[in-house]
Design a protein around this motif. Structure first.
Motif, short mmCIF file in Angstrom:
data_model
loop_
_atom_site.label_atom_id
_atom_site.label_comp_id
_atom_site.label_asym_id
_atom_site.label_seq_id
_atom_site.Cartn_x
_atom_site.Cartn_y
_atom_site.Cartn_z
N THR A 191 0.82 -1.21 0.00
CA THR A 191 0.00 0.00 0.00
C THR A 191 0.85 1.26 0.00
O THR A 191 1.03 1.90 1.03
CB THR A 191 -0.97 0.01 1.20
OG1 THR A 191 -0.22 -0.19 2.39
CG2 THR A 191 -2.00 -1.07 1.09
N GLU A 244 -7.88 5.95 1.34
CA GLU A 244 -7.94 6.06 -0.12
C GLU A 244 -6.74 5.36 -0.75
O GLU A 244 -6.89 4.63 -1.74
CB GLU A 244 -7.98 7.53 -0.55
CG GLU A 244 -8.16 7.72 -2.04
CD GLU A 244 -9.55 7.40 -2.56
OE1 GLU A 244 -9.65 6.54 -3.46
OE2 GLU A 244 -10.53 7.99 -2.09
N LYS A 267 -7.05 2.10 -3.12
CA LYS A 267 -6.49 2.18 -4.48
C LYS A 267 -5.55 1.00 -4.74
O LYS A 267 -5.58 0.40 -5.81
CB LYS A 267 -5.76 3.50 -4.68
CG LYS A 267 -5.19 3.68 -6.07
CD LYS A 267 -4.51 5.03 -6.22
CE LYS A 267 -3.92 5.16 -7.61
NZ LYS A 267 -3.18 6.41 -7.76
N SER A 285 -9.88 -0.38 -5.53
CA SER A 285 -11.12 0.29 -5.19
C SER A 285 -10.85 1.75 -4.85
O SER A 285 -9.80 2.29 -5.18
CB SER A 285 -11.81 -0.44 -4.03
OG SER A 285 -13.15 0.01 -3.89
N SER A 286 -11.83 2.40 -4.21
CA SER A 286 -11.68 3.81 -3.82
C SER A 286 -12.74 4.14 -2.78
O SER A 286 -13.66 3.35 -2.53
CB SER A 286 -11.85 4.73 -5.03
OG SER A 286 -13.20 4.72 -5.46
N LEU A 344 -12.95 4.46 -11.08
CA LEU A 344 -12.61 4.54 -9.67
C LEU A 344 -12.72 5.97 -9.26
O LEU A 344 -12.79 6.41 -8.25
CB LEU A 344 -11.19 4.02 -9.40
CG LEU A 344 -10.96 2.53 -9.60
CD1 LEU A 344 -9.52 2.17 -9.30
CD2 LEU A 344 -11.88 1.71 -8.75
#
Length: 134
Positions: free
Chosen positions: A10, A61, A65, A69-70, A134
């Motif tokens: 991430t 967020e 991402k 996703s978002s 997105l």
């Protein structure tokens, strides 16, 4: 549907402790661990609670991402707070980032949170089908 569980790196979010993942992708959903108001390098944001909420939403967020996703695809949030006097300010900052219709949400008062912070937020989001915005 596959029951495979995937944890992606991430970038743009604080590194999760070794005993958990920032999120798990499973069966078309991203299950995000609670985020604190800390910058990606791990420094806790100081000042009013709203600044930490803004950072938490940035962190979520980034996690979403990384898993495809978002925030626009969130379906559920859990907010943990130390003091309900902060409820209005938390809502003010939270609402700015919410899609329409707003996701389901709980706000839970707790005695303590990690690193001595006053707010922690976790969420669940749908992973949109390929080609979806997105």
């Amino acid at each position: 549907m596959s029951s495979e569980r995937i944890a992606n790196a991430t970038p743009g979010a604080p590194t999760a402790p070794s005993f958990l993942s920032n999120a798990i992708l499973s069966n078309g959903f991203v299950y995000c661990s609670g985020q604190l108001g800390q910058t990606p390098d791990g420094k806790m944001v100081e000042g009013p609670i709203g600044k930490r909420v803004d950072q938490i939403m940035d962190n979520l967020e980034a996690v979403l991402k990384a898993h495809g996703s978002s925030l626009a695809h969130t379906v559920k949030f859990n907010i943990y707070i130390i003091d309900y006097k902060d409820f209005a300010e938390i809502n003010e900052h939270y609402i700015r980032r919410m899609p329409t219709p707003a996701p389901a949400r709980s706000c839970i008062g707790v005695a303590n949170l990690p690193r001595g912070t006053d707010v922690e937020i976790e969420c669940v989001a749908v992973v949109p089908k390929p080609g979806a915005k997105l």
